[in-house]
Design an enzyme around this catalytic site. Structure first.
Site, PDB file in Angstrom:
ATOM      1  N   GLY B  14      -0.991  -1.501  -5.101  1.00 20.69           N
ATOM      2  CA  GLY B  14      -2.368  -1.821  -4.689  1.00 20.69           C
ATOM      3  C   GLY B  14      -2.642  -1.285  -3.299  1.00 20.69           C
ATOM      4  N   GLY B  16      -5.799  -1.123  -1.582  1.00 17.49           N
ATOM      5  CA  GLY B  16      -7.120  -1.446  -1.037  1.00 17.49           C
ATOM      6  C   GLY B  16      -7.024  -1.581   0.480  1.00 17.49           C
ATOM      7  N   ALA B  20      -3.618  -0.500   2.485  1.00 18.34           N
ATOM      8  CA  ALA B  20      -3.671   0.580   3.472  1.00 18.34           C
ATOM      9  C   ALA B  20      -3.382   0.023   4.867  1.00 18.34           C
ATOM     10  CB  ALA B  20      -5.044   1.259   3.436  1.00 18.34           C
ATOM     11  N   ALA B  37      12.494  -7.313  13.092  1.00 21.69           N
ATOM     12  CA  ALA B  37      13.135  -7.428  11.778  1.00 21.69           C
ATOM     13  C   ALA B  37      14.635  -7.173  11.844  1.00 21.69           C
ATOM     14  CB  ALA B  37      12.495  -6.446  10.798  1.00 21.69           C
ATOM     15  N   ARG B  51      -5.356   8.042  -7.678  1.00 18.38           N
ATOM     16  CA  ARG B  51      -4.442   8.776  -6.803  1.00 18.38           C
ATOM     17  C   ARG B  51      -5.201   9.645  -5.799  1.00 18.38           C
ATOM     18  NH1 ARG B  51       1.211  11.531  -8.684  1.00 18.38           N
ATOM     19  NH2 ARG B  51       1.889  12.091  -6.590  1.00 18.38           N
ATOM     20  N   GLY B 192     -22.237  -9.552   4.881  1.00 17.32           N
ATOM     21  CA  GLY B 192     -20.832  -9.316   4.545  1.00 17.32           C
ATOM     22  C   GLY B 192     -19.971 -10.566   4.594  1.00 17.32           C
ATOM     23  N   ASP B 206     -11.722 -19.941  -5.008  1.00 17.08           N
ATOM     24  CA  ASP B 206     -10.873 -19.422  -3.933  1.00 17.08           C
ATOM     25  C   ASP B 206     -10.219 -20.576  -3.161  1.00 17.08           C
ATOM     26  OD1 ASP B 206     -10.245 -17.147  -1.805  1.00 17.08           O
ATOM     27  OD2 ASP B 206     -11.160 -18.805  -0.702  1.00 17.08           O
ATOM     28  N   LYS B 210      -6.148 -21.984  -2.978  1.00 18.33           N
ATOM     29  CA  LYS B 210      -5.414 -22.283  -1.732  1.00 18.33           C
ATOM     30  C   LYS B 210      -4.906 -23.722  -1.737  1.00 18.33           C
ATOM     31  CE  LYS B 210      -8.206 -19.082   1.031  1.00 18.33           C
ATOM     32  NZ  LYS B 210      -9.359 -19.045   1.934  1.00 18.33           N
ATOM     33  N   GLY B 307      -9.726 -11.834   7.994  1.00 15.92           N
ATOM     34  CA  GLY B 307     -10.055 -10.650   7.212  1.00 15.92           C
ATOM     35  C   GLY B 307      -8.822  -9.822   6.894  1.00 15.92           C
TER      36      GLY B 307
END
Lengths: 436, 436
Positions: B14, B16, B20, B37, B51, B192, B206, B210, B307
């Site tokens: 995925g 999105g 990204a 880490a 793609r 938005g 939603d 949760k 976000g």
């Protein structure tokens, strides 16, 4: 994941409210804690100053040590829990003693971590013995886990916030009632919101210790605590809260640490913040954590200041992490390094609030303005408590000045010139203005 | 602590905004993330639907899979990151496929975790492959780490809060402006703050996902999601916000889960909360987490809804935990068990708000009061929008009733009798009253 592990044997140094609370919690929620930890957690040794005191808990079957150093040297322990407090003496000996022997430590001691963060992290790394301290910043906000683990992937730009509920309660009450610092403090002491010796809280030390710990976790490097600028709230007068309100601000004891151009900028001091800033709405005994990351952006998390119950829960959270094999470096990153020194106060820049008590005669303001301008400080505004202000002494008047952005050194130089003028009564008060 | 470990090789399903963002964060903060880490984290494989789409990131050198199942089966991966979304289809296949092969999974998918929490935790345990999901509840509050780790030592009594920023923004704006739900929703979509298909948010799903995740972590046991009572905010009218205000309340879409006498009580529904309750002050796009533990007491933590940036940071936090060897069971405790069923709605008890649009004629209120009393429901108060209310239709009048504590079944029975009366216009609205 499902191997049966032997019990985690712990020793507790210090049996005050938190120490006794940890023992009670481990007993009363034994089953739940074992399920979460994947093994049982057993208190096998304790030490405290007074063996005979009744703490409301049964200590039979638990080995008693007469001092913390002896407990820390007990070879039978998997973890030493330090709940003595104080940056030196028995607490430091216990923590250093245990780490030197390779024994993991859980501590609730913010002063110790803030003042000796560099040497303790080196000791922890050398002996591969973790040192966890969730309870050191156990306000109503899980600050340590958030910064060290939750935001571990981000590049943090800024951390801090309102880190002492007592100071925030006092400032909120002073503003709401118009009463003086000393009065409100006395009430807060009577209500149990402030200690009998209030210095740790009202002089900013408690909050500064928390800030140093948060900054070390955020930037992966301990802070040279003696270089951190710390101011408390004793000098704030009702007039300041009144002026701030008129000018569109609230006064908050704010601590912030950020990586500036000249190095680490970190301080704990009362600031003016715009009323519209979220941090301005954090009132009373509430705490707020501000964190800004390059990717996560700005976040403010608000929570109630925490007492002995949440602190005991935070200690047990660290024990569960250790029981599950947590091996995090003290400040989140492995390399040991020298502490970061905060840049000198004079190197900071910002906008400032300056309150002066002056003789009520012509020419005084011109005189002050001339000095400010001589140091390159330009004024953004000025207010004066008007004639209608019944409370004022008729021979003196309080004025508040707001500056444009300038260097803090220019402000300090200005004040050293202004405060010796015959027309200035009492000490000037300078506060930083922060966007929040 | 200082062993040099090989890189952690991950595959991302995925690409999105969040996917990204994860790749960008891993690249841009590569050094910082490696330090935290203890090893580097390398993206070695990805898959996405298209793609050819330009995502603003260079994917050269990264293996491309045409579907998520193929990525999940890639034997070269140490971790599969699922960022597809949705409770079924490709997301579920990828997660189940990876876990079945013993590959650890990081997911941001709240629907998947909420609906398949029991089977996924069983799969994770059987194949000893951790499943982490900090990003699934990545509001402005680090809820998962707090509940699963920070409060692991406590016996939790209650968890929940205001878990959807869009709904809270709509309710706040409706109250402040007096405008209708549809209008405010349209504005929120333009700004938005709400999706083009708003159902997931405004119908409560939603937030309910949760809540189910938080309840499972708090009580160490997944929730049978289909038994959770979920109501959204579409039926709330400006009149309700007005009535609530007059009566001393705010209306909030609140989710709570608690262990009651009859079993797990859990629901997501608009509630009246007293104005003085801290949760009533959580306004606009803010979220708030309520947690109550036997030892830590009640805590409310407030934060801005998050976000794509904070979500990517949460995904990387889980990757860092895995890189450091974290092996936590999915719901915090090791035993696998059947999901907990929520008690039926009728078995709940509480005080209620009932808004009725009635014909404006004598005897209507007496008729309603008689039915209520017949079901044993006693009234605590009543208000009616007065003659001065210009907006009302002159043939109808809105009345709001508050009841004393009663069973929800009695309320449901009452409403089924009342709503068929000829004098009742439109559908009655019943809201629960919660202390906050």
């Amino acid at each position: 994941m499902r191997d049966v592990l032997p019990p985690l044997r712990i020793g507790i140094a210090g049996l005050g409210t938190v120490g006794a609370g940890v023992i009670r919690l481990l007993r009363e929620n034994r089953e739940g804690i074992s399920a979460r930890a994947g093994r049982t957690i057993e208190v096998v040794a304790v030490c405290a100053r007074d063996r005979t005191r009744d703490r409301g808990i049964d200590l039979s079957g638990i080995r008693w040590h007469d001092d913390a150093a002896s407990l820390a040297a007990d070879p039978d322990l998997d973890v030493v829990v330090e709940l003595i407090g104080g940056a030196e003496g028995a607490a430091r000996e216990a923590v250093e003693g245990a780490l030197s022997r390779g024994t993991p430590v859980v501590s609730a001691n913010k002063a110790l971590l803030a003042l000796h963060g560099a040497s303790l992290s080196a000791l922890s790394a050398r002996h591969e013995a973790p040192l966890l301290f969730e309870a050191a910043v156990a306000g109503g906000v899980p600050a340590i886990k958030l910064v060290r683990e939750g935001l571990a992937g981000d590049r943090l730009l800024r951390v801090g916030g309102i880190l002492n509920g007592t100071c925030n309660y006092i400032l909120t009450t002073m503003r709401e009632t118009g009463r003086a610092f000393g009065d409100v403090l006395a009430d807060a002491q009577a209500l149990g919101y402030a200690e009998a010796d209030p210095s740790t809280d009202v002089d900013g030390w408690d909050a500064a210790h928390k800030l140093a710990i948060l900054a070390a976790l955020s930037f992966g490097r301990p802070v040279a605590f003696e270089t951190l600028h710390v101011e408390g709230i004793r000098d704030i007068q009702p007039a300041d809260l009144h002026f701030a309100d008129e000018l569109g601000f609230r006064i908050k004891l704010l601590g912030l640490a950020r990586e500036g151009e000249a190095g680490l900028e970190a301080w704990m001091r009362p600031c003016l913040v715009p009323k519209a800033a979220p941090i301005a709405g954090v009132e009373g005994v509430f705490n707020a954590l501000l964190v800004e990351g390059e990717f996560a952006g700005s976040q403010m998390i608000e929570g109630r200041g925490a007492g002995a119950g949440p602190t005991a829960v935070a200690v047990v959270a660290d024990l569960i992490d250790l029981a599950r094999g947590a091996r995090l470096p003290v400040w989140g990153v492995a390399q040991t390094c020298t502490p970061a020194r905060c840049v000198e106060r004079g190197q900071l820049s910002g906008a400032y609030y300056l309150r002066l008590d002056v003789q009520d005669r012509p020419g005084v303001i011109a005189e002050i303005a001339t000095i400010l301008s001589g140091y390159g400080v330009s004024l953004r505004g000025m207010v004066q408590h008007g004639e209608a202000d019944d409370a004022r002494d008729t021979d003196s008047v309080a004025i508040a000045l707001l500056t444009h952005r300038t260097s803090e050194q220019a402000m300090l130089d200005t004040i050293s010139r202004i405060e010796v003028l015959p027309s200035i009564l009492g000490r000037p008060l300078m506060l930083r203005i922060e966007a929040g």
